[in-house]
Design an enzyme around this catalytic site. Structure first.
Site, PDB file in Angstrom:
ATOM      1  N   HIS A 131     -12.544 -10.470  -8.485  1.00 52.31           N
ATOM      2  CA  HIS A 131     -11.374 -11.159  -7.923  1.00 52.31           C
ATOM      3  C   HIS A 131     -11.215 -12.562  -8.527  1.00 52.31           C
ATOM      4  O   HIS A 131     -10.109 -12.985  -8.855  1.00 52.31           O
ATOM      5  CB  HIS A 131     -11.516 -11.318  -6.404  1.00 52.31           C
ATOM      6  CG  HIS A 131     -11.496 -10.035  -5.628  1.00 52.31           C
ATOM      7  ND1 HIS A 131     -12.401  -9.758  -4.634  1.00 52.31           N
ATOM      8  CD2 HIS A 131     -10.675  -8.959  -5.691  1.00 52.31           C
ATOM      9  CE1 HIS A 131     -12.129  -8.573  -4.106  1.00 52.31           C
ATOM     10  NE2 HIS A 131     -11.094  -8.059  -4.737  1.00 52.31           N
TER      11      HIS A 131
ATOM     12  N   LYS B 267      -9.356  -0.331   5.695  1.00 51.94           N
ATOM     13  CA  LYS B 267     -10.585   0.032   6.401  1.00 51.94           C
ATOM     14  C   LYS B 267     -10.984  -1.115   7.331  1.00 51.94           C
ATOM     15  O   LYS B 267     -10.506  -2.219   7.194  1.00 51.94           O
ATOM     16  CB  LYS B 267     -11.714   0.295   5.381  1.00 51.94           C
ATOM     17  CG  LYS B 267     -11.358   1.343   4.358  1.00 51.94           C
ATOM     18  CD  LYS B 267     -11.826   0.988   2.959  1.00 51.94           C
ATOM     19  CE  LYS B 267     -10.771   0.179   2.214  1.00 51.94           C
ATOM     20  NZ  LYS B 267     -11.097  -0.143   0.837  1.00 51.94           N
TER      21      LYS B 267
ATOM     22  N   ARG C 268      -8.952  -1.697 -12.808  1.00 59.44           N
ATOM     23  CA  ARG C 268     -10.309  -1.378 -13.253  1.00 59.44           C
ATOM     24  C   ARG C 268     -10.364  -0.069 -14.017  1.00 59.44           C
ATOM     25  O   ARG C 268     -11.280   0.182 -14.771  1.00 59.44           O
ATOM     26  CB  ARG C 268     -11.263  -1.321 -12.051  1.00 59.44           C
ATOM     27  CG  ARG C 268     -11.614  -2.688 -11.514  1.00 59.44           C
ATOM     28  CD  ARG C 268     -12.155  -2.628 -10.127  1.00 59.44           C
ATOM     29  NE  ARG C 268     -11.128  -2.188  -9.197  1.00 59.44           N
ATOM     30  CZ  ARG C 268     -11.231  -2.226  -7.880  1.00 59.44           C
ATOM     31  NH1 ARG C 268     -12.344  -2.657  -7.345  1.00 59.44           N
ATOM     32  NH2 ARG C 268     -10.246  -1.828  -7.113  1.00 59.44           N
TER      33      ARG C 268
ATOM     34  N   SER D  63     -15.340  -4.617  -3.778  1.00 56.38           N
ATOM     35  CA  SER D  63     -15.847  -5.095  -2.484  1.00 56.38           C
ATOM     36  C   SER D  63     -16.573  -3.969  -1.759  1.00 56.38           C
ATOM     37  O   SER D  63     -17.605  -4.195  -1.105  1.00 56.38           O
ATOM     38  CB  SER D  63     -14.693  -5.600  -1.614  1.00 56.38           C
ATOM     39  OG  SER D  63     -14.060  -6.693  -2.223  1.00 56.38           O
TER      40      SER D  63
HETATM   41  P1  ADP Z   1      -6.884  -4.075  -1.948  1.00 50.67           P
HETATM   42  O1  ADP Z   1      -7.451  -3.621  -0.648  1.00 50.67           O
HETATM   43  O2  ADP Z   1      -5.492  -4.585  -1.878  1.00 50.67           O
HETATM   44  O3  ADP Z   1      -7.096  -3.165  -3.135  1.00 50.67           O
HETATM   45  P2  ADP Z   1      -9.031  -5.687  -2.987  1.00 50.67           P
HETATM   46  O4  ADP Z   1      -9.488  -6.958  -2.364  1.00 50.67           O
HETATM   47  O5  ADP Z   1      -9.970  -4.545  -3.018  1.00 50.67           O
HETATM   48  O6  ADP Z   1      -7.688  -5.393  -2.226  1.00 50.67           O
HETATM   49  O7  ADP Z   1      -8.547  -5.953  -4.475  1.00 50.67           O
HETATM   50  C1  ADP Z   1      -7.504  -6.844  -4.734  1.00 50.67           C
HETATM   51  C2  ADP Z   1      -7.077  -6.701  -6.184  1.00 50.67           C
HETATM   52  O8  ADP Z   1      -8.136  -7.088  -7.042  1.00 50.67           O
HETATM   53  C3  ADP Z   1      -6.704  -5.279  -6.610  1.00 50.67           C
HETATM   54  O9  ADP Z   1      -5.612  -5.348  -7.511  1.00 50.67           O
HETATM   55  C4  ADP Z   1      -7.932  -4.784  -7.312  1.00 50.67           C
HETATM   56  O10 ADP Z   1      -7.633  -3.794  -8.270  1.00 50.67           O
HETATM   57  C5  ADP Z   1      -8.397  -6.057  -7.997  1.00 50.67           C
HETATM   58  N1  ADP Z   1      -9.821  -6.022  -8.291  1.00 50.67           N
HETATM   59  C6  ADP Z   1     -10.836  -5.771  -7.444  1.00 50.67           C
HETATM   60  N2  ADP Z   1     -12.022  -5.801  -8.077  1.00 50.67           N
HETATM   61  C7  ADP Z   1     -11.740  -6.076  -9.384  1.00 50.67           C
HETATM   62  C8  ADP Z   1     -12.544  -6.217 -10.574  1.00 50.67           C
HETATM   63  N3  ADP Z   1     -13.872  -6.051 -10.537  1.00 50.67           N
HETATM   64  N4  ADP Z   1     -11.928  -6.500 -11.737  1.00 50.67           N
HETATM   65  C9  ADP Z   1     -10.568  -6.638 -11.760  1.00 50.67           C
HETATM   66  N5  ADP Z   1      -9.762  -6.504 -10.692  1.00 50.67           N
HETATM   67  C10 ADP Z   1     -10.337  -6.229  -9.520  1.00 50.67           C
END
Ligand code: ADP
Length: 159
Positions: free
Chosen positions: A17, A41, A91, A129
């Site tokens: 992030h 979730k 990703r 996450s």
């Molecule tokens: P959501 O529940 O909206 O997917 P996340 O917090 O899991 O929220 O992710 C937010 C954004 O960050 C998403 O676009 C996700 O693809 C991106 N993201 C998460 N982890 C990574 C990573 N390791 N590298 C690049 N982008 C990431």
């Protein structure tokens, strides 16, 4: 079109992030991190914890971005802020399959708001996450996957 929103759950924020936020901040005059009040979730961290964690880590990394909570439709949030762009990280193919219809429909219902995708840094690409929480719940070390302060907070939360 110089205002962008980077939305997510950030439960918890990871180095993936932070990398996307850093790169997006370099592309737009103003970057707003939108922290979802109701992630799909059951979240490990409360909204206030997630807001505080991402704000602190962005500041520590010297990334100029505002952090705001959003509730409901992402397109209502982008409209309220005056953002013309949504930033998402990609990703791999699974992210793309999930994101592509959302981008198309957000453009349709969001007055033309565009979604741009930043390809994950290969070194950070496996980080999510969800996996961070699984590793931590199993007693594994999450250092190197999240900022050091976040690793400590996860340990404290699960203790
Ligand atoms: P959501 O529940 O909206 O997917 P996340 O917090 O899991 O929220 O992710 C937010 C954004 O960050 C998403 O676009 C996700 O693809 C991106 N993201 C998460 N982890 C990574 C990573 N390791 N590298 C690049 N982008 C990431």
């Amino acid at each position: 079109m110089t205002i962008a929103v980077y939305p997510g759950s950030f439960d918890p924020p990871t180095l993936g992030h932070i990398d996307i936020a850093r790169r997006a901040a370099g592309l737009f005059a103003r970057l707003v991190i939108g922290v979802s009040t109701r992630p799909g979730k059951a979240p490990l961290f409360t909204l206030d914890e997630r807001l505080a964690m991402i704000a602190r880590e962005l500041a520590a990394a010297g990334i100029a971005a505002e952090v705001r909570a959003f509730d409901g439709l992402l397109t209502d949030f982008t409209r309220a802020i005056g953002a013309g762009t949504i930033v998402r990280g990609l990703r791999g193919a699974m992210d793309f399959d999930y994101e592509q219809p959302q981008a198309a429909l957000n453009r349709r219902i969001g007055g033309g708001v565009e979604t741009i995708f930043l390809a994950a840094d290969p070194a950070l690409q496996p980080i999510s996450s969800t996996l961070v929480k699984e590793i931590a719940r199993g007693g594994g070390a999450v250092d190197g996957l999240v900022p050091p302060g976040i690793a400590a907070e996860i340990r404290a939360k699960l203790a």
